[in-house]
Design a protein around this motif. Structure first.
Motif, PDB file in Angstrom:
ATOM      1  N   HIS A 177       0.850  -1.193   0.000  1.00 42.92           N
ATOM      2  CA  HIS A 177       0.000   0.000   0.000  1.00 42.92           C
ATOM      3  C   HIS A 177       0.882   1.238   0.000  1.00 42.92           C
ATOM      4  CE1 HIS A 177      -3.563   2.450   0.559  1.00 42.92           C
ATOM      5  NE2 HIS A 177      -2.888   3.144   1.447  1.00 42.92           N
ATOM      6  N   ILE A 178       0.477   2.234  -0.784  1.00 41.68           N
ATOM      7  CA  ILE A 178       1.192   3.501  -0.888  1.00 41.68           C
ATOM      8  C   ILE A 178       0.352   4.596  -0.249  1.00 41.68           C
ATOM      9  CG2 ILE A 178       2.155   5.210  -2.479  1.00 41.68           C
ATOM     10  CD1 ILE A 178       2.295   2.804  -4.545  1.00 41.68           C
ATOM     11  N   CYS A 179       0.948   5.327   0.670  1.00 44.58           N
ATOM     12  CA  CYS A 179       0.299   6.461   1.325  1.00 44.58           C
ATOM     13  C   CYS A 179       0.968   7.740   0.826  1.00 44.58           C
ATOM     14  CB  CYS A 179       0.425   6.347   2.842  1.00 44.58           C
ATOM     15  SG  CYS A 179       0.010   7.863   3.744  1.00 44.58           S
ATOM     16  N   ILE A 180       0.197   8.586   0.132  1.00 46.25           N
ATOM     17  CA  ILE A 180       0.701   9.848  -0.397  1.00 46.25           C
ATOM     18  C   ILE A 180       0.099  10.974   0.427  1.00 46.25           C
ATOM     19  CG2 ILE A 180       0.888  11.324  -2.425  1.00 46.25           C
ATOM     20  CD1 ILE A 180       0.583   8.830  -4.160  1.00 46.25           C
ATOM     21  N   LEU A 181       0.950  11.766   1.042  1.00 50.08           N
ATOM     22  CA  LEU A 181       0.489  12.729   2.042  1.00 50.08           C
ATOM     23  C   LEU A 181      -0.021  14.043   1.464  1.00 50.08           C
ATOM     24  CD1 LEU A 181       3.330  12.145   4.649  1.00 50.08           C
ATOM     25  CD2 LEU A 181       0.934  11.447   4.882  1.00 50.08           C
ATOM     26  N   SER A 182       0.363  14.387   0.229  1.00 48.22           N
ATOM     27  CA  SER A 182      -0.029  15.672  -0.352  1.00 48.22           C
ATOM     28  C   SER A 182      -0.309  15.490  -1.834  1.00 48.22           C
ATOM     29  CB  SER A 182       1.084  16.702  -0.160  1.00 48.22           C
ATOM     30  OG  SER A 182       0.815  17.894  -0.875  1.00 48.22           O
ATOM     31  N   ASP A 183      -1.051  16.453  -2.417  1.00 47.31           N
ATOM     32  CA  ASP A 183      -1.337  16.397  -3.855  1.00 47.31           C
ATOM     33  C   ASP A 183      -0.118  16.706  -4.705  1.00 47.31           C
ATOM     34  OD1 ASP A 183      -1.299  19.433  -4.391  1.00 47.31           O
ATOM     35  OD2 ASP A 183      -2.795  19.246  -2.806  1.00 47.31           O
ATOM     36  N   GLY A 184       0.839  17.443  -4.162  1.00 51.00           N
ATOM     37  CA  GLY A 184       2.073  17.710  -4.872  1.00 51.00           C
ATOM     38  C   GLY A 184       2.026  18.825  -5.896  1.00 51.00           C
ATOM     39  N   VAL A 185       0.901  19.559  -5.982  1.00 54.72           N
ATOM     40  CA  VAL A 185       0.810  20.582  -7.034  1.00 54.72           C
ATOM     41  C   VAL A 185       0.273  21.931  -6.582  1.00 54.72           C
ATOM     42  CG1 VAL A 185       0.567  18.912  -8.901  1.00 54.72           C
ATOM     43  CG2 VAL A 185      -1.470  19.756  -7.745  1.00 54.72           C
ATOM     44  N   THR A 186      -0.423  21.997  -5.462  1.00 54.47           N
ATOM     45  CA  THR A 186      -1.125  23.241  -5.131  1.00 54.47           C
ATOM     46  C   THR A 186      -0.194  24.423  -4.935  1.00 54.47           C
ATOM     47  OG1 THR A 186      -1.214  22.452  -2.825  1.00 54.47           O
ATOM     48  CG2 THR A 186      -3.196  22.204  -4.149  1.00 54.47           C
ATOM     49  N   SER A 187       1.071  24.173  -4.591  1.00 57.37           N
ATOM     50  CA  SER A 187       2.006  25.284  -4.427  1.00 57.37           C
ATOM     51  C   SER A 187       2.313  25.961  -5.757  1.00 57.37           C
ATOM     52  CB  SER A 187       3.310  24.790  -3.788  1.00 57.37           C
ATOM     53  OG  SER A 187       3.971  23.868  -4.636  1.00 57.37           O
TER      54      SER A 187
END
Length: 225
Positions: A32-42
């Motif tokens: 399972h992969i847990c991604i903590l942020s969308d990575g683009v909003t900045s």
């Protein structure tokens, strides 16, 4: 065996540990992969544009996970601003993932990465996986993320010095297929985040470990029960 990969942004999981995750699933492990942020909003000032890209990134993360044979969950911590979120909130999110997936092995970013989100993801993961008597986690390993690990300000206490290597030669094409899903995050040569460089990097690490292609890890904690 159950495996949990904790990363800050979509594509980090493939760049850092994609071949190893593909090997785990090929060997019958649950990943399972847990991604903590969308990575683009900045990158966006316009909310609608940001929301549209977040949805695209979510779809790409799900496609990449399917290629690797894994499942994935995405959270909404602020992109490139993990230092504005209470660390406890990140820790508790990871603890919830650990409770759900009961992993034996946890992979995460290296603590010396240039990107602040990577650094704090590692710190939160090490906290969430502290070796309590009822913990399922036997190993916590940190991986290299190209264009973050090697670009950090060099200090004696933050260098990436791998102590464990996984032969990913038979799974390198799967890693590249998953990385190709994140085409928008790739760059033109010369740059660390190109398909050619990613492939060559595994070959360089492999040559150092005596195998054709490898992903390197620094062991953060290991408990032999």
């Amino acid at each position: 065996m159950s495996v949990l990969c904790i990363v800050a942004h979509p594509d980090d999981e493939v760049l850092g540990v994609g071949g190893t995750l593909a090997r785990h699933t090929a060997e019958g492990d649950d990943v399972h992969i847990c991604i903590l942020s969308d990575g683009v909003t900045s990158r966006y000032e316009d909310t609608d544009a940001a929301d549209a890209e977040i949805e695209r990134r979510r779809e790409r993360a799900e496609r990449a996970a399917r290629i690797l044979g894994a499942t994935v969950s995405l959270h909404d911590f602020p992109d490139n601003r993990f230092d504005t979120a209470p660390l406890l909130d990140i820790v508790q999110t990871i603890e919830a993932e650990i409770t759900e997936h009961n992993p034996d092995i946890v992979y995460t970013h290296h603590y010396g990465d240039l990107n602040v989100d990577h650094e704090l993801a590692c710190q939160a993961t090490v906290t969430a996986t502290r070796p309590l008597a009822d913990s399922s986690v036997d190993r916590v390993l940190a991986f290299e993320t190209l264009s973050a690990t090697e670009w950090s300000v060099p200090k004696p206490d933050n260098a990436f010095q791998p102590t464990s290597f996984v032969n990913v030669n038979q799974h390198l094409d799967t890693k590249i297929d998953a990385l190709s899903v994140y085409e928008a995050e790739l760059r033109d040569s010369p740059h660390p985040r190109t398909i050619a460089t990613v492939r060559q990097n595994t070959e360089v690490w492999g040559s150092k470990a005596g195998v054709p292609a490898a992903e390197p890890f620094e062991i953060l904690r290991e408990v032999r029960r």
